[in-house]
Design a protein around this motif. Structure first.
Motif, PDB file in Angstrom:
ATOM      1  N   LYS A 120       0.840  -1.201   0.000  1.00 26.00           N
ATOM      2  CA  LYS A 120       0.000   0.000   0.000  1.00 26.00           C
ATOM      3  C   LYS A 120       0.871   1.245   0.000  1.00 26.00           C
ATOM      4  CE  LYS A 120      -3.821  -2.190   2.534  1.00 26.00           C
ATOM      5  NZ  LYS A 120      -4.598  -2.204   3.795  1.00 26.00           N
ATOM      6  N   ASP A 121       1.933   1.216   0.797  1.00 27.98           N
ATOM      7  CA  ASP A 121       2.848   2.367   0.843  1.00 27.98           C
ATOM      8  C   ASP A 121       3.536   2.570  -0.502  1.00 27.98           C
ATOM      9  OD1 ASP A 121       2.185   2.660   3.514  1.00 27.98           O
ATOM     10  OD2 ASP A 121       3.976   1.630   4.254  1.00 27.98           O
ATOM     11  N   GLU A 124       1.461   4.198  -3.364  1.00 27.83           N
ATOM     12  CA  GLU A 124       1.317   5.656  -3.314  1.00 27.83           C
ATOM     13  C   GLU A 124       2.329   6.349  -4.221  1.00 27.83           C
ATOM     14  OE1 GLU A 124       1.282   7.284   0.592  1.00 27.83           O
ATOM     15  OE2 GLU A 124      -0.296   5.938   1.322  1.00 27.83           O
TER      16      GLU A 124
END
Length: 270
Positions: A120-121, A124
C-alpha cells in the motif's frame, strides 16, 4: 524453512556488565572489524543489483528501500542523502519505513507485523516494473518487508533483499539476495550493532556505485552536489580551482552563477 537465525544466536562475549569500559569498547571493536569482511562475500550480488539499477535508470526507473526499525531508518538515511550529494531529484531513490515518518524517531508498535501495508505504501508512489525494490531486514523475517517483496514480485518488479541471516525467508524470496553474515551481535540480538553497520555499508555501496555509473561523479568529485551551505560552496569552489586552474574568487563567482560544479566547468571550458 530450516535455517540458522544468526541474529538471535548468543553473543561470543559474556558477563558484559562485569567488564570495564575499556574492555567493552575493545571487544565491540573486535566484532566490528568483522563487518567489512562480510561485505566482501556479497560484492557479486551487489554488482548485479547496481547493474540492474543502471539498466533501468534511463527509463525513469527508481530505487525503493523498505524496512522496519533500524533497517527502515537506514534506508531512509541513504535515500535522503542522494539529492544533496549527487543532485538527483528526491523521487529517484525513496526510503519507506513501517509505521510511516513517525517511526523514524519513535517506534510504532506492531507496524512491522503488517504484511499488506508495504505494498500500500509503495502504491502511493505508483511503483512499476521500471523500478527496483530493496527490502532490508536483519532477521530476514520481518512481515512488512516480506509482504512488500512478495507483492512487488507478483507485479513484475525486480527485488533484492538485504539480510543478516543467509537462507532466511527474505533471502529466499528476493530475486537478488544480499546476505551479510556478520555473526552474533555483541549484545545478543541487538541488530542495531553489527547488522545495522553492515547494512549501512551495503547501502553506501549500492547507491554510490549507482550514482557514479549514471554519471553523477566526474573524476572523483561530486560535481552535481547541492550548494546548500557555506561548506559545500567552498568545496565546489575548490573543485573548480583544481579543475580549471583559476583563482578562488573567480571559481566561487562562477559556481554561484551556474549553480553547480558541472555546469560551471561546462560553461567555462566553452
Amino acid at each position: 524453512m530450516n535455517y540458522t537465525k544468526i541474529t538471535e544466536q548468543s553473543s561470543l562475549h559474556d558477563n558484559l556488565e562485569q567488564l570495564s569500559t575499556l574492555d567493552l569498547l575493545r571487544k565491540m571493536n573486535q566484532e566490528d572489524i568483522k563487518v567489512a569482511h562480510a561485505l566482501t562475500n556479497v560484492i557479486p550480488e551487489i554488482e548485479k543489483l547496481v547493474e540492474a539499477l543502471v539498466k533501468r535508470f534511463d527509463k525513469g526507473g527508481r530505487l525503493f528501500y523498505i524496512g522496519a526499525g533500524t533497517s527502515g531508518r537506514l534506508g531512509i538515511l541513504d535515500a535522503s542523502e542522494i539529492p544533496p550529494t549527487f543532485g538527483m531529484p528526491h523521487d529517484r531513490v525513496i526510503g519507506i519505513i513501517a509505521g510511516g515518518d513517525t517511526a523514524i524517531r519513535k517506534a510504532v508498535e506492531f507496524a512491522e507485523d503488517n504484511t499488506l501495508q508495504a505494498w500500500k505504501d509503495l502504491e502511493e508512489f505508483n511503483i512499476n516494473a521500471n523500478d527496483v525494490l530493496v527490502g532490508i531486514a536483519a532477521s530476514g523475517t520481518t512481515p512488512y518487508v516480506l509482504g512488500g517483496i512478495k507483492d512487488a514480485k507478483g507485479n513484475g518488479i525486480l527485488t533484492a533483499g538485504i539480510t543478516n541471516n543467509p537462507g532466511s525467508p527474505l533471502a529466499e524470496e528476493s530475486d537478488i539476495p544480499i546476505a551479510l553474515n556478520v555473526g552474533p551481535e555483541f549484545v545478543t540480538g541487538s541488530t542495531r550493532m553489527k547488522s545495522g553497520t553492515s547494512q549501512k555499508l551495503a547501502l553506501n555501496m549500492i547507491s554510490t556505485a549507482f550514482m557514479i555509473r549514471v554519471g553523477r561523479v566526474k573524476g572523483n568529485k561530486m560535481v552535481d552536489m547541492q550548494l546548500t551551505n557555506t561548506k559545500l560552496v567552498d568545496r565546489g569552489t575548490r573543485y573548480l580551482v583544481e579543475a580549471l586552474n583559476i583563482e578562488y574568487k573567480d571559481a566561487e563567482s562562477a559556481l554561484k552563477k551556474y549553480g553547480s560544479v558541472r555546469a560551471a566547468i561546462k560553461n567555462l571550458k566553452n
